[in-house]
Design an enzyme around this catalytic site. Structure first.
Site, PDB file in Angstrom:
ATOM      1  CD  GLU A 127      -5.592   8.733  10.652  1.00 22.04           C
ATOM      2  OE1 GLU A 127      -5.161   7.509  10.842  1.00 22.04           O
ATOM      3  OE2 GLU A 127      -5.873   9.278   9.955  1.00 22.04           O
TER       4      GLU A 127
ATOM      5  CE  LYS B 211      -2.989   2.766   2.972  1.00 20.19           C
ATOM      6  NZ  LYS B 211      -3.582   3.011   4.363  1.00 20.19           N
TER       7      LYS B 211
END
Length: 410
Positions: free
Chosen positions: A216, A171
């Protein structure tokens, strides 16, 4: 890191309770506000009593060492004793070890804060609160494509998918940029105020020209407890209740987004493991609703076992797979190859640290960096995995730009 004593003064810090805070933004600097607020709780800073700067691979370790020295030399009189009172510093750190941007810790001359129904003021060396000035006129800035256009970003995503197919990475998180120029009369407090109002469940922050609203939590430490919130995987909100529910369900069952989220969660758990015990998280991510997006989210909690400060923790945790990729080293190399710009402090830690080392740090997302000359550069990114489609990742970054684009066009 041993710092020369002139750089680490002996501060006298006093925190006292106040009846109320209103209006908070009127007293912060219009061109470089200091703010870190979430859900009505947080702090605003006025002035700079101390500014510490760091760079390179050891920037967070150096900051942790410098902060321990500074806190150890300070005299603190704190009548309130809640998280954020006493001696604190606001901080913002560059994403990449090779970034040309400076990372900072700033001790304001005055901090005004509120948490759990308690309001306070902290003064460093007897600083006086300046007279407030009302938040100024609209900014009205139109951001345009920067060094990486939408078409260029789609090409970068395609190349990243090829690299994943070749087994180079599992990723990678790629970003693109928008740029603009502020007029001289711009009042950045308006940008901060817009983000505070529009995104109350996010961290609204303004630190050394970096302004944004991040959903976040990189890490929060408080009295031996540690927590974090991992976000990875996102989808646009629906246009009505039915389509919105369908969008959330599609995200929660998307193999591509679940894989992306699993990489990010595993990254954080592995990094946190050496510092904490009794670490727990949900068996499955939950869908987090923001004004313009659904996110896959996981909350993580544990108990610190090694006495790490929040600055030590961000050094261990950054960069997570949610903002870099997996494996980290290879993902960072691919980011440097495919992104034609220095991210600066985008996707780096932003937050605050107290004298005891406890603090709260978000990941600097949905944000823009404003230079002293008024140059604005906004960033948005998306996680790329094997199933990624370039056009969809372009659309995702467009959605993620919305908070900053709207805040700068009020």
């Amino acid at each position: 890191m041993d710092l020369p004593s002139p750089r680490v003064p002996s501060l006298s810090v006093r925190t006292t309770r106040i009846d109320h805070i209103s209006p908070l933004l009127d007293v912060v600097d219009r061109s470089s506000p200091l703010v870190f607020v979430r859900g009505g709780a947080g702090m605003a800073g006025i002035g700079e009593a101390v500014r510490l700067e760091f760079s390179g691979p050891s920037r967070m370790r150096d900051a942790a060492a410098a902060w321990r020295e500074l806190a150890g030399r300070a005299t603190v009189d704190d009548d309130v004793r809640v998280p954020g009172t006493g001696l604190i510093a606001f901080g913002s750190f560059a994403f990449d070890d090779e970034s040309a941007d400076t990372s900072v810790l700033i001790v304001p001359s005055i901090v005004i804060g509120r948490r759990d129904g308690v309001a306070w003021i902290t003064r460093v060396d007897g600083a006086e609160l300046p007279a407030g000035t009302p938040v100024g006129a609209s900014v009205r800035l139109r951001l345009r494509e920067g060094e990486l256009s939408a078409a260029g970003y789609a090409d970068a995503v395609a190349r990243a998918v090829d690299a994943i197919g070749a087994g180079d990475v599992s990723k990678v998180v790629l970003a693109r940029d928008l740029v603009g120029q502020l007029p001289p009369e711009a009042d950045l407090r308006l940008v901060a105020a817009t983000l505070l109002t529009a995104y109350p469940d996010c961290y609204a922050f303004a630190v050394d020209g970096l302004i944004g609203a991040s959903p976040e939590t990189l890490v929060r430490s408080e009295r031996g407890e540690v927590s974090a919130r991992v976000l990875a995987g996102s989808a646009a909100r629906g246009v009505d209740a039915v389509s919105d529910e369908r969008a959330a369900h599609a995200l929660a069952t998307s193999p591509k987004d679940l894989d992306e989220h699993a990489f990010a969660l595993r990254s954080l758990l592995l990094s946190l493991g050496p510092h904490a015990t009794d670490v727990v998280t949900g068996e499955q991510p939950f869908t987090l609703k923001l004004p313009n997006l659904w996110h896959l989210a996981s909350d993580v909690r544990g108990r610190l076992t090694d006495g790490s400060s929040s600055l030590d923790l961000i050094d261990s945790l950054h960069p997570t797979a949610a903002v870099a990729g997996t494996p980290t080293r290879e993902a960072l190399a691919l980011i440097r190859e495919l992104e034609p710009f220095d991210r600066g402090r985008y996707a780096g830690p932003v937050g605050w640290v107290g004298a005891d080392g406890d603090g709260e740090w978000a990941i600097a997302l949905r944000c823009a960096q404003v230079s002293p000359e008024g140059e604005v550069r906004a960033f948005a990114g998306a996680g790329v995995v094997a199933e990624s489609v370039p056009e969809r990742e372009v659309a995702e970054t467009t959605m993620k730009f919305q908070p900053v684009v709207q805040a700068f066009s009020q």
